[in-house]
Structures are given as structure tokens and as C-alpha cells.
Scaffold this motif. Structure first.
Motif, PDB file in Angstrom:
ATOM      1  N   HIS A  32      30.125  -1.822  18.256  1.00  0.00           N
ATOM      2  CA  HIS A  32      29.520  -3.015  17.661  1.00  0.00           C
ATOM      3  C   HIS A  32      28.333  -3.446  18.506  1.00  0.00           C
ATOM      4  CE1 HIS A  32      32.069  -5.093  20.672  1.00  0.00           C
ATOM      5  NE2 HIS A  32      33.064  -4.384  20.190  1.00  0.00           N
ATOM      6  N   LEU A  41      32.331  -5.486  13.327  1.00  0.00           N
ATOM      7  CA  LEU A  41      32.067  -6.926  13.200  1.00  0.00           C
ATOM      8  C   LEU A  41      32.773  -7.713  14.297  1.00  0.00           C
ATOM      9  CD1 LEU A  41      32.475  -7.257   9.317  1.00  0.00           C
ATOM     10  CD2 LEU A  41      30.389  -6.846  10.629  1.00  0.00           C
ATOM     11  N   GLU A  51      31.762  -9.175  16.864  1.00  0.00           N
ATOM     12  CA  GLU A  51      31.096 -10.412  17.269  1.00  0.00           C
ATOM     13  C   GLU A  51      31.478 -11.587  16.379  1.00  0.00           C
ATOM     14  OE1 GLU A  51      29.033  -7.190  19.202  1.00  0.00           O
ATOM     15  OE2 GLU A  51      29.573  -7.494  17.114  1.00  0.00           O
ATOM     16  N   LEU A  52      31.997 -11.303  15.193  1.00  0.00           N
ATOM     17  CA  LEU A  52      32.379 -12.365  14.269  1.00  0.00           C
ATOM     18  C   LEU A  52      33.864 -12.686  14.359  1.00  0.00           C
ATOM     19  CD1 LEU A  52      30.340 -11.201  11.132  1.00  0.00           C
ATOM     20  CD2 LEU A  52      29.623 -12.655  13.026  1.00  0.00           C
ATOM     21  N   SER A  53      34.546 -12.057  15.299  1.00  0.00           N
ATOM     22  CA  SER A  53      35.969 -12.322  15.479  1.00  0.00           C
ATOM     23  C   SER A  53      36.144 -13.630  16.233  1.00  0.00           C
ATOM     24  CB  SER A  53      36.616 -11.180  16.273  1.00  0.00           C
ATOM     25  OG  SER A  53      36.190 -11.230  17.618  1.00  0.00           O
ATOM     26  N   THR A  79      24.152 -12.234   5.221  1.00  0.00           N
ATOM     27  CA  THR A  79      25.187 -12.788   6.093  1.00  0.00           C
ATOM     28  C   THR A  79      25.130 -12.098   7.455  1.00  0.00           C
ATOM     29  OG1 THR A  79      26.889 -11.178   5.487  1.00  0.00           O
ATOM     30  CG2 THR A  79      26.661 -13.137   4.074  1.00  0.00           C
ATOM     31  N   ALA A 119      27.513 -10.623   8.925  1.00  0.00           N
ATOM     32  CA  ALA A 119      28.236  -9.353   8.795  1.00  0.00           C
ATOM     33  C   ALA A 119      27.348  -8.277   8.180  1.00  0.00           C
ATOM     34  CB  ALA A 119      29.489  -9.551   7.942  1.00  0.00           C
ATOM     35  N   GLN A 120      26.566  -8.635   7.187  1.00  0.00           N
ATOM     36  CA  GLN A 120      25.686  -7.650   6.553  1.00  0.00           C
ATOM     37  C   GLN A 120      24.635  -7.141   7.536  1.00  0.00           C
ATOM     38  OE1 GLN A 120      24.586 -10.202   3.227  1.00  0.00           O
ATOM     39  NE2 GLN A 120      25.539  -8.790   1.784  1.00  0.00           N
ATOM     40  N   LEU A 171      24.976  -6.959  10.840  1.00  0.00           N
ATOM     41  CA  LEU A 171      25.656  -6.118  11.820  1.00  0.00           C
ATOM     42  C   LEU A 171      26.012  -4.752  11.230  1.00  0.00           C
ATOM     43  CD1 LEU A 171      28.007  -8.799  13.433  1.00  0.00           C
ATOM     44  CD2 LEU A 171      25.986  -7.744  14.481  1.00  0.00           C
ATOM     45  N   LEU A 172      26.472  -4.730   9.993  1.00  0.00           N
ATOM     46  CA  LEU A 172      26.824  -3.461   9.358  1.00  0.00           C
ATOM     47  C   LEU A 172      25.581  -2.612   9.092  1.00  0.00           C
ATOM     48  CD1 LEU A 172      29.539  -4.683   6.813  1.00  0.00           C
ATOM     49  CD2 LEU A 172      29.916  -3.446   8.946  1.00  0.00           C
ATOM     50  N   PHE A 225      35.007  -1.478   7.933  1.00  0.00           N
ATOM     51  CA  PHE A 225      35.258  -2.903   8.150  1.00  0.00           C
ATOM     52  C   PHE A 225      36.597  -3.292   7.551  1.00  0.00           C
ATOM     53  CE2 PHE A 225      33.583  -2.991   3.827  1.00  0.00           C
ATOM     54  CZ  PHE A 225      34.347  -3.981   3.211  1.00  0.00           C
ATOM     55  N   ASN A 267      30.272  -7.402   2.367  1.00  0.00           N
ATOM     56  CA  ASN A 267      30.254  -6.309   3.334  1.00  0.00           C
ATOM     57  C   ASN A 267      29.942  -4.957   2.694  1.00  0.00           C
ATOM     58  OD1 ASN A 267      30.950  -8.264   5.156  1.00  0.00           O
ATOM     59  ND2 ASN A 267      33.032  -7.517   5.533  1.00  0.00           N
TER      60      ASN A 267
END
Length: 342
Positions: free
Chosen positions: A195, A220, A222-224, A246, A248-249, A251-252, A264, A275
Motif C-alpha cells: 500500500h 487500502l 491507510e483507510l483502516s 474517493t 480508496a479509488q 489508492l487503488l 480489496f 472500488n
């Protein structure tokens, strides 16, 4: 480097793996919840499902897929299904036996990708499932099985057509080099935690040089909600505003443009749909460089196999995460885990 419209990656044996996969191994534990989320993902166009023997989700995945195939909603060839060999089945004679059990649960004649879950063979006590395997703070009982023997079993199931591709998870750079040197069939895929703050550039670069496709799980992180992983707010939020996407988008998409497949996990309908919607935009070169320049942070690994979330492998000779072991040694935690100080 994939183009903006590329949705699949061609592995070294020409088998195609979708760039975005739906993970079923950790976050979702209730069969009903998994069934609903998996159906949502499939309805949204996802065709890559990632599971594992030890997760207990293969049976549910198999039921969902079977109903859809029987209902004419899709065919088996439309799907990419991956599962993993547990550390309890590393003996040469056990690899095929364990995979056939996975195939029975998945109700399919083959998997598209079969991975060695962890380079740490342990005793199975008569069962591949080994319920105590995930008992917190319990120590893994090491089984002295060379990885070359395990890999011969992986090559065998590939030759039989039970797996369309084979690979490994959670291997260190040195372990990957050693396996590659002894393999008759090189790994087609390497799956590892990757990540923004754990880019694993060294291992990813080696894999790429060996023509091994790379898959990131936990992309993802970092979004945890974990306190020890800090979200890079300024950069990520700037890109969220710029691309109207977003976090998440972003990062992916960052990983995909690096040429990395992403797996994911999500539960809500909106998160699953968002996602999966990562092929309709691209991140420009300067922003990609900014994301690539984010430095690897200390203690950002979610899956350490150190007893915090699963069985403790810190004493295992095959333990792949030297930086985690070093951190324990430096903090003098080795006494409680009975680790030999070096």
C-alpha cells in the motif's frame, strides 16, 4: 505499465488476471454477509475472487458461483478464482490433496491461481485446517520441509491442470530469489501486502524483472481504523479533489498504474461499487511520482504473523519479515516470544 483501459494483466504463462479482485479472507466472516457482498461485487462486474483454504470462505464462494453459473448469469471461464495453500499442507504429497479439497469446497474443477500462503510450513496435527492456527499468541510448530519440495507439489498441480497458474504469498526478496533459482516452473504471481506506506519496491522490482506478476493485498491500509498508520492527508486529499474520486479509488488506481493487481475487501454496496470503478480515470505522471515518493513508514504492516492477529511465526526459520523481527529484537520483546537474540 498498463494503459488506462487495461482491465487485465497477462501473466508469464499468458493466463490473464483481472487488475481488480474482491477479497473474501479477513473482513467478512459471516457467510450471509459474504454472500451478499460477493453477489454485489459480481453484479457490479467484478470477475476476480480471492479466497484461501484457512479463511473458511471457499464453501460460500463456491455456492455463490455455482448458483450464478446454473442460472446462466455467467460461465466459469468468465471468472478468475484464486485460493491458497495453508502452512499445514506443505508436504509434497499434501499439496494436491489440499487443493482437491479446496476445489470440492469451491465446486469447480480448477482454480485460476494457486498460491503458497506463507513460507513457513507447520505441523498439521492431522488436519490441514488446524483450528488453533489463528489462535492469538500461540506459537507455530515448525515442520522442516524445504520450500523446494512444496514448490514441486505446486508444479505438479499446475501440470495436472488443477491450477491455471501458481505463485506465492508473503515471500521475502531472498526467498523469492531462492525459489526462482530452484523452480522448474517459475512463479506466475507474487501476492504481498502493499500500500502507499508499504510500497515493497525491492520485492516488486525483483518480481517484475523475473516476469512474475505482482498482486497487492490490503491496498487500502491507510483507510483502516488503525492508529499506527497515518493517512497522508495533504497529498491524498489534494488528489481526491483534483480527480473527484474517493481516497480508496486514488489508492487503488495508484497501484494499478504501477502495474500491480489489487485485491480489496469491502462490505457496503457503495464501497464495492466505488472500488471497482477505477478504470475510468488515470492519474497523471506528476501525481504518480508524488505518490511513489511517499516514504515507507515504520510499523505500517497490517499482517505481521507475530501473534497480534494470528499465530506467532516469529521463531520460524522461514519468517519473511526481517524488519518486524528486528523491531521485536530492538524492543527486547524476544524474551516473551522466546526468540533467539542475534
Amino acid at each position: 505499465m498498463p494503459t488506462m483501459n487495461a482491465t487485465r494483466l497477462r501473466m508469464s504463462n499468458k493466463h490473464l488476471i483481472p487488475f481488480v479482485g474482491f477479497g473474501t479472507t479477513e473482513v467478512i466472516t459471516m457467510p450471509d454477509q459474504l454472500e451478499e457482498s460477493l453477489n454485489t461485487a459480481l453484479d457490479a462486474g467484478c470477475r476476480h475472487i480471492d479466497t484461501s483454504f484457512l479463511s473458511g470462505t471457499e464453501h460460500t464462494v463456491g455456492q455463490v458461483v455455482k448458483r450464478r453459473i446454473e442460472g446462466g448469469l455467467l460461465s466459469r471461464k468468465d471468472l478468475f478464482i484464486s485460493t491458497k495453500l495453508p502452512p499445514t499442507a506443505h508436504r509434497l504429497k499434501d499439496v494436491e490433496k489440499c487443493l482437491r479439497e479446496s476445489l470440492r469446497r469451491l465446486q469447480t474443477e480448477y482454480v485460476d491461481l494457486f498460491l503458497v500462503y506463507l513460507p513457513c510450513p507447520v505441523k498439521n496435527h492431522g488436519s490441514f485446517e488446524c483450528p488453533q492456527f489463528y489462535a492469538r499468541h500461540s506459537s507455530a510448530e515448525e515442520e522442516p520441509i524445504p520450500l523446494e519440495d512444496t514448490w514441486r507439489g505446486m508444479e505438479h498441480v499446475y501440470d495436472l491442470g488443477l491450477a491455471k497458474a501458481i505463485g506465492v504469498c508473503n515471500f521475502s526478496l531472498e526467498q523469492l530469489m531462492d525459489l526462482n533459482a530452484h523452480a522448474r516452473i517459475r512463479p506466475h504471481n507474487l501476492q504481498l501486502e502493499m500500500h502507499l506506506h508499504l510500497p515493497r519496491n525491492d520485492v516488486a522490482l525483483l518480481a517484475t524483472s523475473l516476469n512474475i506478476a505482482v498482486t497487492a493485498f490490503a491496498p487500502l491500509a491507510e483507510l483502516s481504523p488503525l492508529d499506527h498508520i497515518a493517512l497522508d492527508d495533504d497529498l491524498l486529499m489534494r488528489l481526491v479533489a483534483k480527480y473527484k474520486r474517493t481516497p480508496a479509488q486514488i489508492l487503488l488506481r495508484h497501484q494499478i498504474q504501477r502495474g500491480v493487481v489489487v485485491v480489496f475487501q469491502a462490505v457496503t454496496l457503495s464501497a464495492i461499487h466505488n472500488n471497482l470503478d477505477v478504470h475510468s480515470f488515470s492519474i497523471d505522471e506528476d501525481d504518480m511520482q508524488a505518490l511513489n515518493d511517499v516514504e515507507e513508514s515504520d510499523d505500517t504492516r497490517l499482517y505481521r504473523f507475530d501473534g497480534s492477529t494470528s499465530c506467532c511465526f516469529l521463531r520460524h526459520t522461514g519468517y519473511p519479515f526481517t524488519e518486524v523481527l528486528d523491531a521485536y529484537l530492538e524492543q527486547k520483546i524476544y524474551e516473551s516470544h522466546k526468540i533467539t537474540k542475534v
